[in-house]
Design a protein around this motif. Structure first.
Motif, short mmCIF file in Angstrom:
data_model
loop_
_atom_site.label_atom_id
_atom_site.label_comp_id
_atom_site.label_asym_id
_atom_site.label_seq_id
_atom_site.Cartn_x
_atom_site.Cartn_y
_atom_site.Cartn_z
N ASP A 44 -9.89 2.25 -4.27
CA ASP A 44 -9.67 1.14 -3.33
C ASP A 44 -9.69 1.57 -1.88
OD1 ASP A 44 -9.38 -0.63 -5.45
OD2 ASP A 44 -7.20 -0.36 -5.55
N TYR A 45 -9.77 2.86 -1.62
CA TYR A 45 -9.69 3.37 -0.24
C TYR A 45 -10.82 4.37 -0.01
CZ TYR A 45 -5.11 1.31 -0.88
OH TYR A 45 -4.09 0.44 -1.17
N THR B 161 0.83 -1.20 0.00
CA THR B 161 0.00 0.00 0.00
C THR B 161 0.86 1.25 0.00
OG1 THR B 161 -1.81 -1.13 1.14
CG2 THR B 161 -1.77 1.27 1.26
N SER C 255 -6.16 5.09 -7.58
CA SER C 255 -5.95 4.41 -6.30
C SER C 255 -7.03 4.72 -5.28
CB SER C 255 -4.56 4.78 -5.74
OG SER C 255 -4.44 6.18 -5.60
#
Length: 313
Positions: A180-181, A151, A177
């Motif tokens: 995914d968060y 990560t 990205s």
């Protein structure tokens, strides 16, 4: 102990520099950080350090009198804020540059804070957005033994090695990205102190209500005025760009929180984190609200957008 190349300060870049700094021990970390912090202090650059207490003590000792020029901040106070808010505040460190050609330096160590497992990834993604193009270096120390290194490599453009910083082979652009968060859902705050359903003709009443709650909560006149302006910008966005109507809810303890919700869908990526372009149709009100309030958080799903701003009393 590190090698000579490990202790070499990298060239000063023109734009943002965001680097993960893995370390194997406290002594190893200070060895890596001290030359870079000392170089920034020597250049007259603003330096912010957010480190655990043992590392602070060791770094102060290594810097000697230079440590007085470093803004050491309490990590638990810093990370009580949402990740994207922290990233924006670090980006604003570049506003403290006074020397021509100067750069800001922020050093922030990953550590145990009660913000959930996605906090660090979202923070680093936010740093990549908020510092883009700015003269600022952000160094992120990560413990080899506890960090999720994949990560870390996903969210840092650069990673320190024994031979110096190198581009991360796993790095992904923020727009990719961040999927995914996702942010945690809005936390429940209990019954509101005030509530108002509003449309275009209700904005005067909305501003009066915000000011009344701000005064009741103990905000001073300037911060109360800032909150009124921030909420007015959010409500105006709901009327002009959203569903035409919205709902305001407010809470007044221990901080003042104002929430504007509507049934529109926000398409602005990373709302409020960067100054929108002059020809941009959306985002200026969100950026202004972020500048005026202590925190701004946005949750947007199909058919529903919730925005909260918060002011500390």
């Amino acid at each position: 102990m590190g090698t000579a190349t490990e202790r070499t300060t990298p060239p000063r870049p023109d734009g943002a520099w965001h680097e993960a700094v893995p370390y194997s021990s406290a002594a190893h970390l200070v060895e890596r950080l001290a030359p870079r912090v000392a170089a920034a202090v020597s250049a007259g650059d603003p330096v912010v350090a957010v480190l655990d207490e043992p590392t602070c003590v060791s770094l102060r000792r290594a810097l000697g009198s230079d440590s007085a020029e470093v803004d050491f901040q309490d990590p638990f106070e810093v990370h009580r804020m949402p990740a994207f808010t922290v990233a924006v505040r670090w980006a604003r460190t570049s506003r403290r540059i006074t020397n021509p050609g100067g750069r800001a330096l922020v050093v922030s160590q990953q550590m145990e804070v009660d913000r959930g497992p996605l906090h660090w990834a979202r923070l680093d993604i936010g740093v990549n957005v908020a510092t883009a193009g700015l003269p600022i270096t952000v160094l992120c120390p990560v413990d080899h033994d506890v960090a999720d290194l994949p990560t870390v490599e996903d969210t840092h453009p650069l990673v320190a090695t024994a031979d110096g910083p190198e581009p991360s082979k796993r790095y992904r652009q923020p727009e990719e990205s961040v999927v995914d968060y996702p942010p945690p859902p809005p936390p429940g705050l209990g019954p509101p102190a005030a509530e108002l359903s509003f449309g275009q003709d209700d904005l005067i009443d909305l501003r009066r209500l915000v000011l009344r709650v701000a005064v009741m909560a103990g905000l001073d006149a300037d911060r109360g005025a800032d909150l009124v302006l921030a909420v007015n910008e959010l409500a105006s966005n709901s009327v002009e760009h959203g569903a035409g109507r919205g709902r305001l809810r407010m809470w007044n303890g221990p901080d003042v929180v104002a929430e504007v919700a509507d049934h529109g869908r926000m398409s602005v990526p990373f709302p409020g984190m960067t100054i929108p372009p002059p020809d941009g149709a959306r985002g200026r009100g969100l950026w202004l609200a972020s500048e005026l309030a202590d925190t701004l958080e946005v949750w947007s799903e199909p058919g529903d957008t919730v925005i909260r701003v918060q002011m500390r009393v």
